[in-house]
Motif scaffolding. Structure first.
Motif, PDB file in Angstrom:
ATOM      1  N   ASN A 109      27.709  28.245  18.931  1.00 21.13           N
ATOM      2  CA  ASN A 109      28.459  26.983  19.167  1.00 21.13           C
ATOM      3  C   ASN A 109      29.130  27.335  20.434  1.00 21.13           C
ATOM      4  O   ASN A 109      29.354  26.042  21.137  1.00 21.13           O
ATOM      5  CB  ASN A 109      29.800  27.285  18.374  1.00 21.13           C
ATOM      6  CG  ASN A 109      30.143  25.627  18.197  1.00 21.13           C
ATOM      7  OD1 ASN A 109      29.518  24.660  18.341  1.00 21.13           O
ATOM      8  ND2 ASN A 109      31.582  25.840  17.763  1.00 21.13           N
ATOM      9  N   CYS A 110      29.417  28.444  21.093  1.00 19.39           N
ATOM     10  CA  CYS A 110      30.108  28.648  22.333  1.00 19.39           C
ATOM     11  C   CYS A 110      29.014  27.909  23.412  1.00 19.39           C
ATOM     12  O   CYS A 110      29.456  27.467  24.328  1.00 19.39           O
ATOM     13  CB  CYS A 110      30.328  30.148  22.578  1.00 19.39           C
ATOM     14  SG  CYS A 110      31.050  30.621  24.211  1.00 19.39           S
ATOM     15  N   LYS A 149      28.885  24.434  23.343  1.00 18.60           N
ATOM     16  CA  LYS A 149      29.755  23.466  24.012  1.00 18.60           C
ATOM     17  C   LYS A 149      29.609  23.576  25.688  1.00 18.60           C
ATOM     18  O   LYS A 149      30.192  22.562  26.034  1.00 18.60           O
ATOM     19  CB  LYS A 149      31.378  24.187  23.532  1.00 18.60           C
ATOM     20  CG  LYS A 149      32.561  23.989  24.397  1.00 18.60           C
ATOM     21  CD  LYS A 149      33.757  24.820  23.901  1.00 18.60           C
ATOM     22  CE  LYS A 149      34.983  24.572  24.686  1.00 18.60           C
ATOM     23  NZ  LYS A 149      36.114  25.289  24.261  1.00 18.60           N
ATOM     24  N   ASN A 157      30.543  18.671  19.117  1.00 20.18           N
ATOM     25  CA  ASN A 157      31.566  18.530  20.149  1.00 20.18           C
ATOM     26  C   ASN A 157      32.413  17.449  20.290  1.00 20.18           C
ATOM     27  O   ASN A 157      33.124  17.370  21.099  1.00 20.18           O
ATOM     28  CB  ASN A 157      30.250  18.295  21.288  1.00 20.18           C
ATOM     29  CG  ASN A 157      29.392  19.376  21.530  1.00 20.18           C
ATOM     30  OD1 ASN A 157      29.945  20.321  21.794  1.00 20.18           O
ATOM     31  ND2 ASN A 157      28.046  18.840  21.768  1.00 20.18           N
ATOM     32  N   PRO A 163      34.994  17.594  17.464  1.00 23.82           N
ATOM     33  CA  PRO A 163      35.676  18.048  16.204  1.00 23.82           C
ATOM     34  C   PRO A 163      36.561  17.400  15.645  1.00 23.82           C
ATOM     35  O   PRO A 163      36.683  17.234  14.430  1.00 23.82           O
ATOM     36  CB  PRO A 163      35.935  19.589  16.692  1.00 23.82           C
ATOM     37  CG  PRO A 163      36.375  19.577  18.065  1.00 23.82           C
ATOM     38  CD  PRO A 163      35.097  18.403  18.674  1.00 23.82           C
ATOM     39  N   SER A 207      35.755  16.264  11.868  1.00 23.54           N
ATOM     40  CA  SER A 207      36.393  16.929  10.978  1.00 23.54           C
ATOM     41  C   SER A 207      37.043  15.750  10.051  1.00 23.54           C
ATOM     42  O   SER A 207      36.778  16.090   8.853  1.00 23.54           O
ATOM     43  CB  SER A 207      37.463  17.598  11.352  1.00 23.54           C
ATOM     44  OG  SER A 207      36.899  18.904  12.118  1.00 23.54           O
ATOM     45  N   ASP A 221      37.230  21.265   8.372  1.00 24.29           N
ATOM     46  CA  ASP A 221      37.464  21.643   9.644  1.00 24.29           C
ATOM     47  C   ASP A 221      36.011  22.129  10.513  1.00 24.29           C
ATOM     48  O   ASP A 221      35.522  23.139   9.886  1.00 24.29           O
ATOM     49  CB  ASP A 221      38.407  22.823  10.008  1.00 24.29           C
ATOM     50  CG  ASP A 221      38.730  23.137  11.428  1.00 24.29           C
ATOM     51  OD1 ASP A 221      38.211  22.572  12.274  1.00 24.29           O
ATOM     52  OD2 ASP A 221      39.785  24.050  11.566  1.00 24.29           O
ATOM     53  N   GLN A 249      35.432  23.126  13.173  1.00 22.50           N
ATOM     54  CA  GLN A 249      35.726  24.446  13.906  1.00 22.50           C
ATOM     55  C   GLN A 249      35.726  25.665  13.106  1.00 22.50           C
ATOM     56  O   GLN A 249      35.646  26.593  13.722  1.00 22.50           O
ATOM     57  CB  GLN A 249      36.786  24.173  14.877  1.00 22.50           C
ATOM     58  CG  GLN A 249      36.383  22.939  15.934  1.00 22.50           C
ATOM     59  CD  GLN A 249      37.525  22.948  16.915  1.00 22.50           C
ATOM     60  OE1 GLN A 249      38.845  22.519  16.441  1.00 22.50           O
ATOM     61  NE2 GLN A 249      37.454  22.786  18.172  1.00 22.50           N
ATOM     62  N   ASP A 250      35.889  25.424  11.944  1.00 20.96           N
ATOM     63  CA  ASP A 250      35.997  26.737  11.081  1.00 20.96           C
ATOM     64  C   ASP A 250      34.541  27.222  10.660  1.00 20.96           C
ATOM     65  O   ASP A 250      33.631  26.764  10.400  1.00 20.96           O
ATOM     66  CB  ASP A 250      36.563  26.128   9.681  1.00 20.96           C
ATOM     67  CG  ASP A 250      36.792  27.719   8.726  1.00 20.96           C
ATOM     68  OD1 ASP A 250      35.871  28.496   8.561  1.00 20.96           O
ATOM     69  OD2 ASP A 250      37.577  27.576   8.262  1.00 20.96           O
ATOM     70  N   ASP A 251      34.378  28.629  11.343  1.00 25.13           N
ATOM     71  CA  ASP A 251      32.708  29.060  11.303  1.00 25.13           C
ATOM     72  C   ASP A 251      32.210  29.166   9.898  1.00 25.13           C
ATOM     73  O   ASP A 251      31.082  28.594   9.535  1.00 25.13           O
ATOM     74  CB  ASP A 251      32.947  30.500  11.937  1.00 25.13           C
ATOM     75  CG  ASP A 251      33.011  30.401  13.323  1.00 25.13           C
ATOM     76  OD1 ASP A 251      32.745  29.233  14.047  1.00 25.13           O
ATOM     77  OD2 ASP A 251      33.529  31.663  14.101  1.00 25.13           O
TER      78      ASP A 251
END
Length: 209
Positions: free
Chosen positions: A100-101, A104, A168, A170, A174, A180, A182-184
């Motif tokens: 994900n990094c 982004k 991208n 979120p 979400s 969420d 962004q929650d892995d």
């Protein structure tokens, strides 16, 4: 290159990927990257030459590994073209969650629509993978497996565009999904399997005769 040098180079690239993702290309500095990687500027310049060279090395390391896998899928002789597309969806869905990094980072730089040499080089790297995916679909049409009027560019835009919207954006995604993004754990347990199932069902109904 011996193992110690390879490990050191990979460590620098790991740090650079995170710093570029957090600050963008313009906001990141080689001094910050070298400091966080625990190496001096001379070593960083020796390996990569410049910030542009370091950025391209980060991009190419991720993309080239995926390309090698994709080429092997393209060249399989004992699977149907649809089975190849299904494998691609599986791999692509795994990549966007586990990296994900990096996703982004790509979105930040390519979304700016810069017309620079650096942006063009990044686009060329990415388009090689796009070309492999189009090759699979074209062969599906040629073999009579896929519909002749399939819009291959729109298929690709649908696949990549879905990822871009969800991963991208979120705040929007979400609210849409109710968890969420962004929650892995939620990304891994909720979004990834839904992405795989949805894309396979969607593209199968669109492409197959």
């Amino acid at each position: 290159m011996d193992k110690d040098k390879i490990d050191k180079k990979d460590h620098i690239l790991d740090v650079a990927e995170r710093v570029f993702s957090d600050h963008g290309f313009d906001g990141a500095s080689t001094r910050k990257i070298s400091g966080e990687a625990g190496v001096n500027m001379a070593m960083l310049n020796y390996y990569f030459g410049s910030k542009e060279g370091l950025f391209l090395a980060v991009i190419n390391r991720k993309i080239s590994g995926f390309r090698d896998i994709l080429i092997s899928i393209t060249n399989e002789s004992d699977t149907t073209q649809w089975e190849k597309i299904a494998k691609y969806i599986e791999l692509y869905s795994e990549k966007i969650v586990s990296n994900n990094c990096f996703q982004k980072l790509l979105y930040q730089e390519m979304g700016m629509n810069r017309r620079t040499g650096l942006a063009n080089e990044v686009r060329s790297i990415l388009m090689q993978n796009v070309g492999e995916l189009k090759k699979i679909m074209r062969e599906g049409i040629e073999k009579g497996e896929f519909k002749e009027d399939s819009d291959l560019e729109m298929v690709i835009a649908t696949l990549y565009g879905t990822k871009n919207y969800v991963v991208n954006m979120p705040l929007m995604s979400s609210a849409l999904f109710g968890f969420d993004i962004q929650d892995d754990k939620m990304l891994e347990g909720q979004f990834k399997p839904r992405m795989k199932t949805y894309m396979k069902n969607l593209l199968k109904s669109y492409l197959l005769k």
